[in-house]
Structures are given as structure tokens and as C-alpha cells.
Design a protein around this motif. Structure first.
Motif, mmCIF file in Angstrom:
data_model
loop_
_atom_site.group_PDB
_atom_site.id
_atom_site.type_symbol
_atom_site.label_atom_id
_atom_site.label_comp_id
_atom_site.label_asym_id
_atom_site.label_seq_id
_atom_site.Cartn_x
_atom_site.Cartn_y
_atom_site.Cartn_z
ATOM 1 N N ARG A 288 -44.491 27.457 -26.961
ATOM 2 C CA ARG A 288 -45.613 27.207 -26.049
ATOM 3 C C ARG A 288 -46.837 27.959 -26.529
ATOM 4 N N TYR B 192 -51.656 20.373 -14.073
ATOM 5 C CA TYR B 192 -51.787 21.759 -13.623
ATOM 6 C C TYR B 192 -51.820 21.877 -12.105
ATOM 7 N N TYR C 57 -42.640 31.335 -17.327
ATOM 8 C CA TYR C 57 -42.283 30.680 -18.571
ATOM 9 C C TYR C 57 -41.220 29.600 -18.454
ATOM 10 N N TYR D 278 -48.967 15.890 -18.625
ATOM 11 C CA TYR D 278 -48.646 17.029 -17.796
ATOM 12 C C TYR D 278 -49.776 17.265 -16.810
ATOM 13 N N LEU E 76 -43.693 15.430 -25.229
ATOM 14 C CA LEU E 76 -44.525 15.514 -24.032
ATOM 15 C C LEU E 76 -45.473 14.329 -23.933
ATOM 16 N N TYR F 290 -44.528 18.086 -15.726
ATOM 17 C CA TYR F 290 -44.506 17.495 -17.065
ATOM 18 C C TYR F 290 -43.680 16.216 -17.073
ATOM 19 N N TYR G 241 -41.645 14.064 -20.072
ATOM 20 C CA TYR G 241 -41.180 13.988 -21.447
ATOM 21 C C TYR G 241 -40.351 12.709 -21.621
ATOM 22 N N ASP H 12 -46.903 31.489 -28.224
ATOM 23 C CA ASP H 12 -46.634 32.836 -27.721
ATOM 24 C C ASP H 12 -45.347 32.957 -26.921
ATOM 25 N N TYR H 13 -44.586 31.913 -26.887
ATOM 26 C CA TYR H 13 -43.349 31.943 -26.100
ATOM 27 C C TYR H 13 -42.390 30.962 -26.725
ATOM 28 N N ASN I 7 -52.328 27.695 -22.512
ATOM 29 C CA ASN I 7 -51.992 26.500 -21.730
ATOM 30 C C ASN I 7 -50.485 26.480 -21.525
ATOM 31 N N TYR I 8 -50.016 25.443 -20.902
ATOM 32 C CA TYR I 8 -48.603 25.395 -20.561
ATOM 33 C C TYR I 8 -47.898 24.230 -21.239
ATOM 34 N N LYS I 9 -48.415 23.846 -22.397
ATOM 35 C CA LYS I 9 -47.790 22.773 -23.168
ATOM 36 C C LYS I 9 -46.670 23.323 -24.015
ATOM 37 N N TYR I 10 -45.554 22.619 -23.996
ATOM 38 C CA TYR I 10 -44.401 22.994 -24.797
ATOM 39 C C TYR I 10 -44.194 21.973 -25.911
#
Lengths: 112, 111
Positions: A93, B50, B98, B48, B45, B33, B35, A31-32, A97-100
Motif C-alpha cells: 500500500r 473514501y 491497515y 475504491y 483493484l 474497495y 476487486y 509503506d505497508y 492513500n489507501y490503494k492496495y
């Protein structure tokens, strides 16, 4: 598996031309979609990004075109300058969640 | 502007040794994160987090552990380093909005 495919691997353009970098993906839950650039010896930095609610995002000479139906997005760099020479990474992403996930990168060289 | 620092910046380790890479961020970001960057693969990745006390596996977690003891600190641990783990490692942080902010990177060589 490569979830975000990026092409070309390298690209050379003349100063003043428009450089076009391409990415595609398969996962509909993304979504990003950001683009990062990385200069030699430095860390990646966010350049421009888009969400699927839009099909175009502009920031100066940099424009993202997004095609949700075809699951493709591209970065256009207008009036390319030698200072734009860098490696460019597209990323995606997932919703929730916040995984890229990053593409493999395009090494851009702009010749004066 | 977000500030993410990494230490060490360069590290040479021996095969089978333990390596700890440290990351610190001063912007109170929830997400952090790790990488690795290798030619032809972009950024991949590893782990990570939260928030403090949480760690999640990324896409290539095998051979790595992570630790998030506080909001500010996130470590990557190689218990038994191998030559295949020679790479440049980047830490990044994000606030749930973002953008990710990357640290300067750590160049690790495993001999």
C-alpha cells in the motif's frame, strides 16, 4: 504492469518443513506490506503484515522478513501443516492513500 | 469482527446487459474497495471510495462504474457487460488503519 511480483506461483512442501514465499516491488512509496491467505471457496483474510520501519515481524509460525534496500519481502511458514494449504497473496500500500496492489499469488500445498 | 456482505453471490448475465453488484458493511468503515480475482492475476483493484459520495478509479476501471450512496453501501456497475468481465468480484472495507476486510465474493458469468 506488475507492481508487486510474487514467486513461486506454486509450492509444495512436506509437513514440518518451512515454506518460503517471496515478493518484490519497485515503488519506494509503498509503506505497508500485508500477506493474505485464501482457502478454496473463501475470501482473502489478513494473515500478517509489516511496515518498513521493521525488518522482521513474527506471529506464531508465520514470519515476514523485509529488505528495504533490495525491495523484497518474504513470508516464512515454519512447521508447515496440511491446514496451511491455501493461496497466499502479498500486497503493498502506498503512503498517503489507501490503494492496495496485490501479487499474483502462491498456491501452497503441504503434504502430510 | 468486520462484516461485509455482497449480493448477489452468483450472477449470470448476457452480453450487453447491465449488471449491478452490491456491497454492504456494518462497521462504519470509511474506505471501501472493489476487486476482481482471476487466475494468474491475484486481486486487481477496480474502484475504491473514501466515504459517502466519493469514488476513485483503481488500476482497472475501464468498463466499470461505482457508486457510494452511503457509508454502508458501495455498488459496482457494469453498464454493458462483456464476457471478459466474467470473474469473481470481492468487495472490501477498511477504516484507515491497515486491515482490509473482504466480503464473500460474487461469481459473475457473462454469456
Amino acid at each position: 504492469q506488475q507492481q508487486v511480483r510474487q514467486s513461486p506461483q506454486s509450492l509444495t512442501v512436506w509437513e514440518g518443513e518451512t515454506a518460503i514465499l517471496n515478493c518484490s516491488y519497485e515503488d519506494s512509496t509503498f509503506d505497508y506490506f500485508p500477506w493474505y491467505h485464501q482457502f478454496p471457496g473463501e475470501s482473502p483474510a489478513l494473515l500478517i503484515a509489516i511496515r518498513p520501519v521493521s525488518n522482521k515481524k513474527e506471529d506464531g509460525r508465520f514470519t515476514i522478513f523485509f529488505n528495504k534496500r533490495e525491495k523484497k519481502f518474504s513470508l516464512h511458514i515454519a512447521d508447515s501443516q496440511p491446514g496451511d494449504s491455501a493461496t497466499y497473496f502479498c500486497a503493498a500500500r502506498r503512503t498517503g492513500n489507501y490503494k492496495y496492489v496485490f501479487g499474483a499469488g502462491t498456491r501452497l500445498k503441504v503434504i502430510a | 469482527e468486520a462484516a461485509v456482505t455482497q449480493s448477489p453471490r452468483n450472477k449470470v448475465a448476457v452480453t450487453g446487459g447491465k449488471v449491478t453488484l452490491s456491497c454492504n458493511q456494518t462497521n462504519n468503515h470509511n474506505n471501501m474497495y472493489w476487486y476482481r480475482q482471476d487466475t494468474g492475476h491475484g486481486l486487481r483493484l477496480i474502484h475504491y471510495s473514501y466515504g459517502a459520495g466519493s469514488t476513485e478509479k483503481g488500476d482497472i476501471p475501464d468498463g466499470y462504474k461505482a457508486s457510494r450512496p452511503s457509508q454502508e453501501n458501495f455498488s459496482l456497475i457494469l453498464e454493458l457487460a462483456t464476457p471478459s468481465q466474467t470473474s469473481v468480484y470481492f468487495c472490501a472495507s477498511g477504516a484507515g488503519t491497515y486491515e482490509q476486510y473482504f466480503g464473500p465474493g460474487t461469481r459473475l458469468t457473462v454469456l
